[in-house]
Design a protein around this motif. Structure first.
Motif, PDB file in Angstrom:
ATOM      1  N   PRO A  81       0.827  -1.210   0.000  1.00  0.00           N
ATOM      2  CA  PRO A  81       0.000   0.000   0.000  1.00  0.00           C
ATOM      3  C   PRO A  81       0.868   1.270   0.000  1.00  0.00           C
ATOM      4  O   PRO A  81       1.957   1.278   0.574  1.00  0.00           O
ATOM      5  N   PRO A  82       0.383   2.339  -0.629  1.00  0.00           N
ATOM      6  CA  PRO A  82       1.153   3.591  -0.701  1.00  0.00           C
ATOM      7  C   PRO A  82       1.601   4.125   0.664  1.00  0.00           C
ATOM      8  O   PRO A  82       2.644   4.781   0.757  1.00  0.00           O
ATOM      9  N   SER A  83       0.852   3.829   1.704  1.00  0.00           N
ATOM     10  CA  SER A  83       1.211   4.325   3.037  1.00  0.00           C
ATOM     11  C   SER A  83       2.545   3.742   3.535  1.00  0.00           C
ATOM     12  O   SER A  83       3.145   4.278   4.457  1.00  0.00           O
ATOM     13  N   GLU A  84       3.022   2.673   2.912  1.00  0.00           N
ATOM     14  CA  GLU A  84       4.278   2.045   3.319  1.00  0.00           C
ATOM     15  C   GLU A  84       5.484   2.532   2.524  1.00  0.00           C
ATOM     16  O   GLU A  84       6.609   2.071   2.757  1.00  0.00           O
ATOM     17  N   SER A  85       5.280   3.471   1.604  1.00  0.00           N
ATOM     18  CA  SER A  85       6.387   3.905   0.759  1.00  0.00           C
ATOM     19  C   SER A  85       7.188   5.028   1.398  1.00  0.00           C
ATOM     20  O   SER A  85       6.697   5.799   2.215  1.00  0.00           O
ATOM     21  N   LEU A  86       8.441   5.096   1.007  1.00  0.00           N
ATOM     22  CA  LEU A  86       9.319   6.216   1.341  1.00  0.00           C
ATOM     23  C   LEU A  86       9.373   7.089   0.091  1.00  0.00           C
ATOM     24  O   LEU A  86       9.528   6.566  -1.017  1.00  0.00           O
ATOM     25  N   THR A  87       9.255   8.390   0.260  1.00  0.00           N
ATOM     26  CA  THR A  87       9.112   9.256  -0.906  1.00  0.00           C
ATOM     27  C   THR A  87       9.914  10.555  -0.816  1.00  0.00           C
ATOM     28  O   THR A  87       9.666  11.474  -1.588  1.00  0.00           O
ATOM     29  N   SER A  88      10.872  10.647   0.081  1.00  0.00           N
ATOM     30  CA  SER A  88      11.565  11.918   0.307  1.00  0.00           C
ATOM     31  C   SER A  88      12.582  12.274  -0.778  1.00  0.00           C
ATOM     32  O   SER A  88      12.993  13.414  -0.883  1.00  0.00           O
ATOM     33  N   GLY A  89      13.035  11.277  -1.527  1.00  0.00           N
ATOM     34  CA  GLY A  89      14.103  11.510  -2.495  1.00  0.00           C
ATOM     35  C   GLY A  89      15.483  11.395  -1.867  1.00  0.00           C
ATOM     36  O   GLY A  89      16.493  11.440  -2.562  1.00  0.00           O
ATOM     37  N   ASN A  90      15.500  11.249  -0.547  1.00  0.00           N
ATOM     38  CA  ASN A  90      16.747  11.052   0.204  1.00  0.00           C
ATOM     39  C   ASN A  90      16.418  10.138   1.383  1.00  0.00           C
ATOM     40  O   ASN A  90      16.553  10.515   2.534  1.00  0.00           O
ATOM     41  N   ASP A  91      15.956   8.942   1.060  1.00  0.00           N
ATOM     42  CA  ASP A  91      15.473   8.008   2.075  1.00  0.00           C
ATOM     43  C   ASP A  91      16.647   7.267   2.694  1.00  0.00           C
ATOM     44  O   ASP A  91      17.395   6.579   2.004  1.00  0.00           O
ATOM     45  N   ILE A  92      16.793   7.407   4.017  1.00  0.00           N
ATOM     46  CA  ILE A  92      17.909   6.803   4.740  1.00  0.00           C
ATOM     47  C   ILE A  92      17.368   5.657   5.585  1.00  0.00           C
ATOM     48  O   ILE A  92      16.481   5.854   6.414  1.00  0.00           O
ATOM     49  N   ILE A  93      17.913   4.484   5.360  1.00  0.00           N
ATOM     50  CA  ILE A  93      17.508   3.297   6.104  1.00  0.00           C
ATOM     51  C   ILE A  93      18.708   2.770   6.865  1.00  0.00           C
ATOM     52  O   ILE A  93      19.733   2.422   6.269  1.00  0.00           O
ATOM     53  N   THR A  94      18.595   2.736   8.190  1.00  0.00           N
ATOM     54  CA  THR A  94      19.638   2.161   9.031  1.00  0.00           C
ATOM     55  C   THR A  94      19.403   0.663   9.115  1.00  0.00           C
ATOM     56  O   THR A  94      18.296   0.225   9.442  1.00  0.00           O
ATOM     57  N   LEU A  95      20.410  -0.102   8.796  1.00  0.00           N
ATOM     58  CA  LEU A  95      20.307  -1.556   8.819  1.00  0.00           C
ATOM     59  C   LEU A  95      20.397  -2.008  10.275  1.00  0.00           C
ATOM     60  O   LEU A  95      21.464  -2.010  10.865  1.00  0.00           O
TER      61      LEU A  95
END
Length: 159
Positions: A81-95
């Motif tokens: 679902p769209p609510s689960e997307s990241l959309t900032s253009g600079n999405d940072i994910i810490t592993l």
């Protein structure tokens, strides 16, 4: 004597609040970023990802997005679902945990994913073990992932 105790406690407080040392930031796709016409399997090849490292998805806002998915959704390019997307253009994910991690672009109801905008990586829990000491005859090796600040402090303080 009291000043040594104060110094020790100051070091312990700093060590306890310090972030893990030597985490690595990876920009997904390097200079190409998160875009069409990039081979993300090839990009990830040879890289070692560890807990604490960060992956950064850079792209033009509105052109792409990022979804963290499971292996089945990854293979099928099934867009959550769209609510689960990241959309900032600079999405940072810490592993934050070891294991396989899957990411995809859901634009076009999965057409970007089907065109290759998807990434799978394996995250390891700790850096490689230190090389044997040269004094025992083994050649010295470069350590790819240094110890954490806390582990290094324990070695220096000998406890």
């Amino acid at each position: 004597m009291a000043s040594k105790a104060n110094l020790f406690f100051a070091i312990v407080i700093v060590a306890a609040t310090a972030a893990p040392a030597f985490a690595v930031d990876y920009i997904v796709g390097d200079d190409a970023g998160w875009n069409l016409n990039v081979n993300y399997t090839e990009w990830a090849e040879g890289k070692e990802f560890y807990v604490g490292d960060r992956i950064i998805f850079k792209y033009a806002v509105g052109n792409h997005n990022v979804y963290k998915v499971n292996g089945t959704a990854f293979q099928q390019c099934a867009v959550p679902p769209p609510s689960e997307s990241l959309t900032s253009g600079n999405d940072i994910i810490t592993l934050a945990a070891p294991g396989r991690k899957w990411y995809l672009c859901g634009v076009g109801n999965g057409t970007h994913c089907e065109a290759g905008m998807k990434l799978v990586i394996t995250v390891f829990s700790a850096g490689p073990a230190p090389a044997p000491s040269p004094m025992y005859g083994a050649p010295a090796k470069q350590i790819k992932k240094p110890m954490s600040f806390w582990s290094n402090l324990k070695l220096k303080l000998h406890f």
